[in-house]
Design an enzyme around this catalytic site. Sequence first.
Site, PDB file in Angstrom:
ATOM      1  N   ASP A 106       0.871  -1.148   0.000  1.00  0.00           N
ATOM      2  CA  ASP A 106       0.000   0.000   0.000  1.00  0.00           C
ATOM      3  C   ASP A 106       0.926   1.220   0.000  1.00  0.00           C
ATOM      4  OD1 ASP A 106      -2.530   1.319   0.322  1.00  0.00           O
ATOM      5  OD2 ASP A 106      -1.865   1.818   2.347  1.00  0.00           O
TER       6      ASP A 106
HETATM    7  P1  ADP Z   1      -4.150   4.908  -0.383  1.00  0.00           P
HETATM    8  O1  ADP Z   1      -4.433   3.684  -1.169  1.00  0.00           O
HETATM    9  O2  ADP Z   1      -2.992   5.654  -0.945  1.00  0.00           O
HETATM   10  O3  ADP Z   1      -4.003   4.629   1.079  1.00  0.00           O
HETATM   11  P2  ADP Z   1      -6.950   5.837  -0.158  1.00  0.00           P
HETATM   12  O4  ADP Z   1      -7.645   4.675  -0.798  1.00  0.00           O
HETATM   13  O5  ADP Z   1      -7.103   5.991   1.288  1.00  0.00           O
HETATM   14  O6  ADP Z   1      -5.411   5.901  -0.581  1.00  0.00           O
HETATM   15  O7  ADP Z   1      -7.494   7.164  -0.837  1.00  0.00           O
HETATM   16  C1  ADP Z   1      -7.419   7.369  -2.227  1.00  0.00           C
HETATM   17  C2  ADP Z   1      -7.590   8.788  -2.599  1.00  0.00           C
HETATM   18  O8  ADP Z   1      -8.883   9.245  -2.204  1.00  0.00           O
HETATM   19  C3  ADP Z   1      -6.625   9.726  -1.952  1.00  0.00           C
HETATM   20  O9  ADP Z   1      -5.431   9.812  -2.670  1.00  0.00           O
HETATM   21  C4  ADP Z   1      -7.391  11.041  -1.966  1.00  0.00           C
HETATM   22  O10 ADP Z   1      -7.262  11.659  -3.232  1.00  0.00           O
HETATM   23  C5  ADP Z   1      -8.815  10.608  -1.782  1.00  0.00           C
HETATM   24  N1  ADP Z   1      -9.224  10.688  -0.372  1.00  0.00           N
HETATM   25  C6  ADP Z   1      -9.574   9.657   0.422  1.00  0.00           C
HETATM   26  N2  ADP Z   1      -9.928  10.084   1.643  1.00  0.00           N
HETATM   27  C7  ADP Z   1      -9.768  11.433   1.641  1.00  0.00           C
HETATM   28  C8  ADP Z   1      -9.981  12.463   2.619  1.00  0.00           C
HETATM   29  N3  ADP Z   1     -10.412  12.201   3.853  1.00  0.00           N
HETATM   30  N4  ADP Z   1      -9.717  13.735   2.268  1.00  0.00           N
HETATM   31  C9  ADP Z   1      -9.279  14.007   1.019  1.00  0.00           C
HETATM   32  N5  ADP Z   1      -9.072  13.103   0.065  1.00  0.00           N
HETATM   33  C10 ADP Z   1      -9.323  11.819   0.364  1.00  0.00           C
HETATM   34 MG    MG Z   2      -3.542   3.613   3.000  1.00  0.00          MG
END
Ligand code: ADP
Ligand code: MG
Length: 648
Positions: A307
């Site tokens: 991740d």
């Molecule tokens: P990762 O796989 O990198 O952990 P996530 O699946 O948690 O990422 O989130 C994917 C994308 O969704 C983030 O890169 C962001 O653009 C958006 N995102 C998710 N949660 C938030 C939040 N609380 N505030 C702003 N953007 C968010």
């Molecule tokens: Mg993550």
Amino acid sequence: MFKITKGLRIAASGSLAAISFIVMKATGYGPVTIAVMLAATFIAGTPIFMKAAGALRYRIIGIDALVTIAVGGALVIGEYWEATAVTFLFMFGDWLEARTLERTRSSIRSLLDLAPATARVRRGGAELEIDPALVVAGDIVVIRPGERIPVDGTVLEGDAYVNQAAITGESLPVSRGPDGQAFSGTVIESGYLVVRADRVGDDTTFARILQLVEDAQDKKAKTQKFLEKFSRYYTPAVIAMSVLLYLFTRDLVSALTLLVIACPGALVISAPVSIVAGIGNGASHGVLVKGGDVMEKLGTARVIAFDKTGTLTEGRPAVVRIEAFGVTEEELLRIAATGEIYSEHPLARAIIREATGRLGEFTGTARNARMLPGRGIRFNIEEKAYLVGNRSLFAENSVPLAGIETLLRIEEEKGRTAVLVGDAERVLGILSIADVVREDAKALVVNLRKLGVRHLVMLTGDNERAAAAISAELGLDGYYAELLPADKVRVLEELQAAHGRIAMVGDGVNDAPALASADLGIAVGGAGSDVAMETADVVLMSAELGRLAYAMGLSRATVANMKQNIVFALLVAGLLLAGVLFKTVNLSFGMLVHEVSVLLVIINAVRLLGYGRKADREDRRRTLELQSRGTDGARLHRDRPDIQRLDA
Ligand code: ADP
Ligand code: MG
């Protein structure tokens, strides 16, 4: 109670056996000799006969049955000394084996079990020294230099360097100040802390580690299960073989000897002792492996998926650029932060940190906040709807992105995450957030390739360009971007079909489904997160990513150790068999060799406890070097950016 009886039995039957041997040498097989020998056999043999009878009731023919038949046979044909020697050796060996195993287990426990003897709490204006078991959540605990922290809690005052090796396996102390997290079982090297107890007793991270390790040691490896199944058919087969041997040769002594030497004792314990020692070693190095099956699989992962946020990156992202359209930057931050208060996401924390930094304590409450995993968050402030998140979130709500696409691209190509802030009609601004790639991530990629992992990829919900930038920086084989949590599970399945056994490495914050669906879920920085400790198969307690290579190495060493034991046990059995067939091994000598081989197998497994010692020494040397250079907080954090993660 039971133990005393067993010790007494050994002493009594042992001395009787010795006396009978002397009498035999002096007077030959007279009635006295035989009487003493029968007594010795009876004392040592009773528990064996009882156990054999007990197992028979469940239709299990085990080692005890083999020995019982052999001893009975020896008595029938008048080989009294053989009967005496075999029962005594078997009983003594059994006792020695149990003791050695217990010692191995408790030495592992003592590596871990470092609970402090007393706790100093502030109650009613006074400082009291009390039993740590009596500390309750909410107590104010004072810890001085050199003392062990008795609770999990939040630092209220003080400044200290804390050695967290008991939890994370890291010997480099971390700096702790107000609002920092303190863990039970860790030691203050310098400074003092006043901590508010959040979790006490069995709820502490430390207690849970102990519990998990105990549970893990009982979870059987596949090899172990196989061996147990094998021995269930093996023993009856041995009986059949010795009957055949007797029918062909009419040599009862050889037939009986065959029964004894074919006891699969060393074989049966060969796998479990190695696993127990391997798991124990891991636990004392901040690597929790939750069971023998996991320990067996870990070293054989062919594909590893990481991740991104919080795993390959530090997970402490910061707002590095703000572009506001038609509102002030402060206004933009205030809106975004008001909504993000409801989110646990690392991006949300970055936004709130920036907002409080610039605006102080900001006011305003959001209502109807809805978390949209992988996209962002939607909420209302005073009836007005706002969106904070990525492109898909805005596309879903039909908010046009025309005109800002170029700006988004520029930021994303730098590996940053551009968080859009808008209302129902238009984008109000962009918060560009950067997260630093972990220092040890690059080294880990190299080490994993050396270990033979064929395919390393990154999974992320973040945008394509940021993912590409980080993947290239680390030299990964590929990346999958803009994934929703469910997509991650699907990608894992595809990778598994294409490459074989897959491990997923995450921080357990928003990737629990992926951790659970991979062949192996590995959580990094588990000391901070409950979810990670529960869902993952392997938990790296520290945020030190490099431990993953250690864990895989340990798994391989454990499996190798197990194989050595199995091969050795089979070899001894084979040699003894040849000895019986060529009539050079008798009953008691066969039993002696058998018991010695069991002990050797245990001793070989104990070697595993020392795995990684060299690396430990290296770590400690580095610690001392840093300290002699006069470490200040800043330098520590610069050298080891990952250690801040436990604060988060
Ligand atoms: P990762 O796989 O990198 O952990 P996530 O699946 O948690 O990422 O989130 C994917 C994308 O969704 C983030 O890169 C962001 O653009 C958006 N995102 C998710 N949660 C938030 C939040 N609380 N505030 C702003 N953007 C968010
Ligand atoms: Mg993550």
